[in-house]
Scaffold this motif. Structure first.
Motif, mmCIF file in Angstrom:
data_model
loop_
_atom_site.group_PDB
_atom_site.id
_atom_site.type_symbol
_atom_site.label_atom_id
_atom_site.label_comp_id
_atom_site.label_asym_id
_atom_site.label_seq_id
_atom_site.Cartn_x
_atom_site.Cartn_y
_atom_site.Cartn_z
ATOM 1 N N VAL A 284 2.003 2.475 -3.820
ATOM 2 C CA VAL A 284 1.064 2.743 -4.315
ATOM 3 C C VAL A 284 0.592 4.213 -3.905
ATOM 4 O O VAL A 284 0.990 5.149 -4.805
ATOM 5 N N THR B 236 -5.381 -7.478 -5.112
ATOM 6 C CA THR B 236 -5.524 -5.799 -5.004
ATOM 7 C C THR B 236 -3.860 -5.905 -5.012
ATOM 8 O O THR B 236 -4.091 -4.421 -5.361
ATOM 9 N N VAL B 237 -3.607 -5.872 -3.147
ATOM 10 C CA VAL B 237 -2.865 -4.951 -2.868
ATOM 11 C C VAL B 237 -1.565 -5.144 -3.869
ATOM 12 O O VAL B 237 -0.552 -4.154 -4.427
ATOM 13 N N LEU C 256 0.824 -1.268 -0.091
ATOM 14 C CA LEU C 256 0.356 -0.105 0.398
ATOM 15 C C LEU C 256 1.365 0.972 0.101
ATOM 16 O O LEU C 256 0.876 2.326 -0.748
ATOM 17 N N PHE D 126 -3.452 -2.837 -7.157
ATOM 18 C CA PHE D 126 -3.010 -1.255 -7.079
ATOM 19 C C PHE D 126 -1.593 -0.826 -7.609
ATOM 20 O O PHE D 126 -0.889 0.349 -7.794
#
Length: 528
Positions: free
Chosen positions: A31, A388-389, A28, A393
């Motif tokens: 990102v 997703t991460v 995260l 992303f």
């Protein structure tokens, strides 16, 4: 030996749980600090970026101290009693292990200064030779030592755990009785561990070369090596030994060796996380590392196994569908979101060898395809969170869409194969178990599931050890044949595995941690 390896595998998962969470924070963070994703305006907010940078620094610190985390985890996991004392001794043992190596290296004029690349080059070594020499050493907790990575932590943890189990209750003569019992463990650790260091000073270079050679073989095998890893990783699930295989590729040269910013980084997960912490990581190197990581699991964990759950629901008897719906839904959700698959796998691997082998082959094929199409999705779990991460992303360069496309095909394949095999071979998946008249089990549960499970295990007097991993209640019983399997399944267990006459495993899924505490309470089980 099987019992030891299972406990070791469980112990190795302790640091992995925090690493998985730290990896998500790193993902995260990368990102939120990437202007191509969040825009230049967001990146220009200095206060926000400082907070994000601090979080990334904390996560990176965990990865940088993996060896001592493994040392403590292995010792705690293998200690029979007095686990706090074991953990304390593990820290002492780990420090002494590397201090001893540091001293021996110093006697041979091997220090951080004399093994530095610049120093070696200035004394006539080629850049290549200097790099190879420097890569053999590292600094752990400020101590210059042999580059053993997590192996150093595991080895010292194994020795300390052995010493602890042997001496934690020792009685010494009256004059020195103060140093007996648990106080003796750190003392004997201080005496014995240096001998392990001395042995490893001579053994590790040979062992390290062997591990690197094995890593080279797997690397040179290309996608065939990736397939073999994925196939074996699922095939070992019933034994619990797949955790050990995973650690070998994540933290040893078997998973790859890379030079990053002039530093040698060993192991697929270490390489991925080191690159993830950089602003402009080398994607080709990252791709080589992630071929053993989450990307190979996503097609069958996010898509395939949930589809298998739907097939098992559709093939359940009409009167049983409502009963198994909750179980299968929870199992599918766990696999889809977090990559915890055992509640599903234990519903079929012991009742259908065909489905078991199909699942292992599909897992191997999944790893192979992700490697072939150069997908770059790291971390360890393989669920939708990782997709997703670490995929979506991170941008289109990760080729996350390949995992989704392959996953859609996996969903159809798993559904039709499971449905066909279950119906044709009358596989007794949930909702299809044979009903034996006059043998119905009635469980009297007054809301205390802990007591209910203890009763089903043959009473507290039949229980010697209670442990748990991510999904399983692991038990050592005086007599495993006294365990009432239907009664255990009636408490919500996805399956029951009898390892031998004294070892039993009950699969409850992600909620097993709370169940284990209730069982220990009901059994009045104390880890002194």
């Amino acid at each position: 030996m099987k019992d030891f390896l299972q406990k070791l595998g469980k112990s190795l998962m302790m640091p992995i749980s925090i690493i998985a969470a730290a990896g998500i924070f790193l993902g995260l963070g990368s990102v939120l600090q990437n202007p191509d994703i969040v825009g230049e305006a967001f990146v220009s907010f200095v206060a926000v970026q400082n907070i994000i940078g601090f979080v990334r620094a904390l996560a990176s610190a965990l990865f940088g101290n993996l060896p001592i985390l493994f040392a403590v985890a292995v010792t705690i996991g293998l200690a029979k009693k007095e686990k706090p004392t074991a953990a304390f001794s593990a820290v002492i043992g780990f420090i002494i292990f590397h201090i001893t190596l540091n001293y021996i290296l110093g006697l041979n004029d091997l220090t951080a200064e004399t093994t530095a690349i610049d120093y070696l080059v200035s004394n006539g070594a080629s850049q290549l030779d200097a790099t190879q020499i420097a890569s053999k050493y590292e600094i752990v907790l400020g101590i210059f030592t042999l580059r053993m990575n997590v192996f150093g932590g595991i080895l010292s943890g194994l020795l300390v755990a052995t010493l602890h189990n042997r001496f934690y209750d020792i009685e010494l003569p009256m004059a020195i009785s103060f140093f007996g019992g648990k106080r003796f463990v750190p003392i004997i650790t201080t005496i014995v561990v240096p001998f392990l260091s001395l042995a490893m000073y001579f053994i590790w270079p040979i062992l390290g070369n062997g591990i690197e050679a094995l890593g080279t073989i797997i690397a040179q095998a290309g996608i065939a090596g990736t397939f073999l890893f994925g196939f074996l990783e699922r095939l070992l699930v019933p034994t619990g030994l797949h955790h050990i295989l995973n650690q070998l590729v994540r933290f040893t040269p078997i998973g790859g060796v890379a030079m990053i910013d002039g530093e040698q980084t060993v192991g697929a997960l270490n390489i991925f996380n080191t690159l993830l912490a950089q602003n402009n990581p080398d994607l080709s190197v990252m791709s080589e590392a992630t071929r053993f990581l989450a990307q190979g699991k996503i097609p069958f964990m996010v898509f395939g196994l949930p589809a298998a759950c739907y097939a098992m629901y559709k093939t359940a008897r009409k009167g049983e569908k409502n009963k198994v719906k909750g179980l299968l839904y929870a199992a599918a959700l766990a696999s889809f979101t977090t990559g915890i698959t055992e509640p599903i796998e234990f519903a079929f691997i012991f009742v259908s060898p065909v489905l078991y082998i199909f699942h292992a082959l599909m897992a191997g094929l999944s790893f192979l395809l992700m490697d072939f199409f150069n997908v770059i999705i790291g971390n360890v779990q393989g669920g939708f969170i990782d997709l997703t991460v670490f995929g979506i992303f991170q941008g289109i360069d990760t080729r996350w869409f390949i995992a989704v496309i392959v996953g859609v095909f996996y969903a159809f394949a798993y559904y039709f194969v499971f449905k066909t095999v279950i119906l044709k071979q009358n596989v007794q998946t949930p909702g299809r178990e044979e009903v034996v008249e006059g043998n119905e089990v009635v469980i009297k549960d007054d809301g205390n599931i802990g007591q209910t499970i203890v009763t089903a295990l043959g009473g507290k007097e039949n229980i010697e050890e209670i442990e748990n991993c991510f999904t399983r209640l692991r038990l050592v019983l005086k007599d495993a044949t006294l365990a009432n399997e239907p009664a255990l399944k009636a408490t919500g267990a996805a399956g029951v595995v009898k390892i031998d006459d004294t070892h039993l495993q009950v699969i409850y899924g992600p909620q097993v941690e709370g169940i284990a505490l209730k069982v220990k309470g009901a059994a009045q089980f104390e880890e002194k």
